[in-house]
Design a protein around this motif. Structure first.
Motif, PDB file in Angstrom:
ATOM      1  N   LEU A   3      -6.127  -7.364  15.716  1.00  0.00           N
ATOM      2  CA  LEU A   3      -6.465  -6.352  14.462  1.00  0.00           C
ATOM      3  C   LEU A   3      -5.373  -5.475  15.618  1.00  0.00           C
ATOM      4  CD1 LEU A   3      -6.315  -4.618  11.841  1.00  0.00           C
ATOM      5  CD2 LEU A   3      -8.821  -3.788  12.847  1.00  0.00           C
ATOM      6  N   ILE A   4      -4.307  -4.708  15.009  1.00  0.00           N
ATOM      7  CA  ILE A   4      -3.344  -3.631  15.677  1.00  0.00           C
ATOM      8  C   ILE A   4      -4.059  -2.550  15.388  1.00  0.00           C
ATOM      9  CG2 ILE A   4      -1.434  -2.684  15.712  1.00  0.00           C
ATOM     10  CD1 ILE A   4       0.009  -5.888  15.851  1.00  0.00           C
ATOM     11  N   SER A   5      -3.688  -2.243  13.606  1.00  0.00           N
ATOM     12  CA  SER A   5      -4.018  -0.845  13.047  1.00  0.00           C
ATOM     13  C   SER A   5      -4.532  -1.148  11.569  1.00  0.00           C
ATOM     14  CB  SER A   5      -2.507  -0.065  12.896  1.00  0.00           C
ATOM     15  OG  SER A   5      -2.636   1.215  12.897  1.00  0.00           O
ATOM     16  N   PHE A   6      -5.004  -0.370  11.073  1.00  0.00           N
ATOM     17  CA  PHE A   6      -5.341  -0.136   9.823  1.00  0.00           C
ATOM     18  C   PHE A   6      -5.659   1.257   9.059  1.00  0.00           C
ATOM     19  CE2 PHE A   6      -9.758   0.328  12.197  1.00  0.00           C
ATOM     20  CZ  PHE A   6     -10.020   1.392  11.396  1.00  0.00           C
ATOM     21  N   CYS A   7      -5.582   1.393   7.663  1.00  0.00           N
ATOM     22  CA  CYS A   7      -5.743   2.536   6.967  1.00  0.00           C
ATOM     23  C   CYS A   7      -5.740   2.229   5.507  1.00  0.00           C
ATOM     24  CB  CYS A   7      -4.232   3.453   7.060  1.00  0.00           C
ATOM     25  SG  CYS A   7      -3.723   2.594   5.994  1.00  0.00           S
ATOM     26  N   THR A   8      -6.619   3.594   5.014  1.00  0.00           N
ATOM     27  CA  THR A   8      -7.075   2.866   3.583  1.00  0.00           C
ATOM     28  C   THR A   8      -5.567   3.615   2.718  1.00  0.00           C
ATOM     29  OG1 THR A   8      -8.338   4.849   2.990  1.00  0.00           O
ATOM     30  CG2 THR A   8      -9.274   2.737   4.013  1.00  0.00           C
ATOM     31  N   PHE A   9      -5.308   2.648   1.579  1.00  0.00           N
ATOM     32  CA  PHE A   9      -5.015   3.938   0.250  1.00  0.00           C
ATOM     33  C   PHE A   9      -5.488   4.400  -0.897  1.00  0.00           C
ATOM     34  CE2 PHE A   9      -1.710   3.470  -3.094  1.00  0.00           C
ATOM     35  CZ  PHE A   9      -1.160   4.514  -3.253  1.00  0.00           C
ATOM     36  N   TYR A  52       3.188   2.086  14.834  1.00  0.00           N
ATOM     37  CA  TYR A  52       2.586   0.968  14.124  1.00  0.00           C
ATOM     38  C   TYR A  52       2.230   2.261  12.669  1.00  0.00           C
ATOM     39  CZ  TYR A  52       2.826  -2.475  17.403  1.00  0.00           C
ATOM     40  OH  TYR A  52       3.394  -4.018  18.234  1.00  0.00           O
ATOM     41  N   VAL A  53       1.973   2.716  13.204  1.00  0.00           N
ATOM     42  CA  VAL A  53       1.268   3.626  11.852  1.00  0.00           C
ATOM     43  C   VAL A  53       2.746   3.699  10.831  1.00  0.00           C
ATOM     44  CG1 VAL A  53       0.604   6.349  10.956  1.00  0.00           C
ATOM     45  CG2 VAL A  53      -0.341   5.173  13.282  1.00  0.00           C
ATOM     46  N   GLY A  54       3.566   4.206  10.973  1.00  0.00           N
ATOM     47  CA  GLY A  54       5.037   4.169  10.358  1.00  0.00           C
ATOM     48  C   GLY A  54       5.103   2.642   9.489  1.00  0.00           C
ATOM     49  N   LEU A  55       4.241   1.805  10.032  1.00  0.00           N
ATOM     50  CA  LEU A  55       4.713   0.593   9.296  1.00  0.00           C
ATOM     51  C   LEU A  55       4.028  -0.288   8.271  1.00  0.00           C
ATOM     52  CD1 LEU A  55       4.878  -2.275  12.139  1.00  0.00           C
ATOM     53  CD2 LEU A  55       6.826  -1.361  10.578  1.00  0.00           C
ATOM     54  N   GLY A  59      -5.931   7.616   4.222  1.00  0.00           N
ATOM     55  CA  GLY A  59      -7.036   7.608   5.458  1.00  0.00           C
ATOM     56  C   GLY A  59      -7.133   6.808   6.293  1.00  0.00           C
ATOM     57  N   PHE A  60      -8.626   7.137   6.609  1.00  0.00           N
ATOM     58  CA  PHE A  60      -9.243   6.278   7.941  1.00  0.00           C
ATOM     59  C   PHE A  60      -7.682   4.734   8.578  1.00  0.00           C
ATOM     60  CE2 PHE A  60     -12.569   6.383   4.479  1.00  0.00           C
ATOM     61  CZ  PHE A  60     -13.457   6.978   5.147  1.00  0.00           C
TER      62      PHE A  60
END
Length: 128
Positions: A36-42, A71-74, A58-59
């Motif tokens: 797991l590299i990165s995560f967020c919510t929609f 990676y957040v850009g992806l 979020g998150f």
């Protein structure tokens, strides 16, 4: 992971994620093989409630060993794609970071009180 990450883990563990952020909310995971590299919510809601503003990214979290690679850009690109599908013109972000989300085209909008009654910065990402 900081307080938001632990709160996110708690919501998932207690199966209260959808109660907290809305039934149509989703979790996006960026993985490479089994890492797991990165995560967020929609999500319909975030840590500013109640508010008319919706939806929220979020998150947002990238593990330290993967930082600096944008990676957040992806994740943002996927959220933009999802927002376009739903004819959504703006996505909001609640954060205390300064200088991070601006790199991805977000603009500072205002400050609001979060669920802990603390001021947080609100950014908006225009979906074109």
């Amino acid at each position: 992971m900081g307080g938001a990450g632990l709160f996110f883990y708690e919501l998932l563990s207690n199966q209260t994620f959808f109660d907290a952020v809305g039934k149509a909310s989703i979790v996006l995971l960026l993985v490479e093989e089994d890492k797991l590299i990165s995560f967020c919510t929609f999500a319909e809601k975030d840590d500013i409630q109640p508010t008319e503003l919706t939806p929220w990214m979020g998150f947002v979290y990238t593990f330290p060993e993967y930082r600096g690679h944008r990676y957040v850009g992806l994740l943002f690109k996927e959220i933009e794609r999802l927002a376009k599908e739903k004819n959504i013109s703006e996505v909001f972000i609640s954060t205390n970071h300064i200088g991070l989300y601006e790199k991805y085209g977000c603009e500072y909008k205002t400050q609001m009180l979060d669920m802990d009654n603390e001021l947080t910065r609100v950014y908006v990402k225009k979906i074109t």
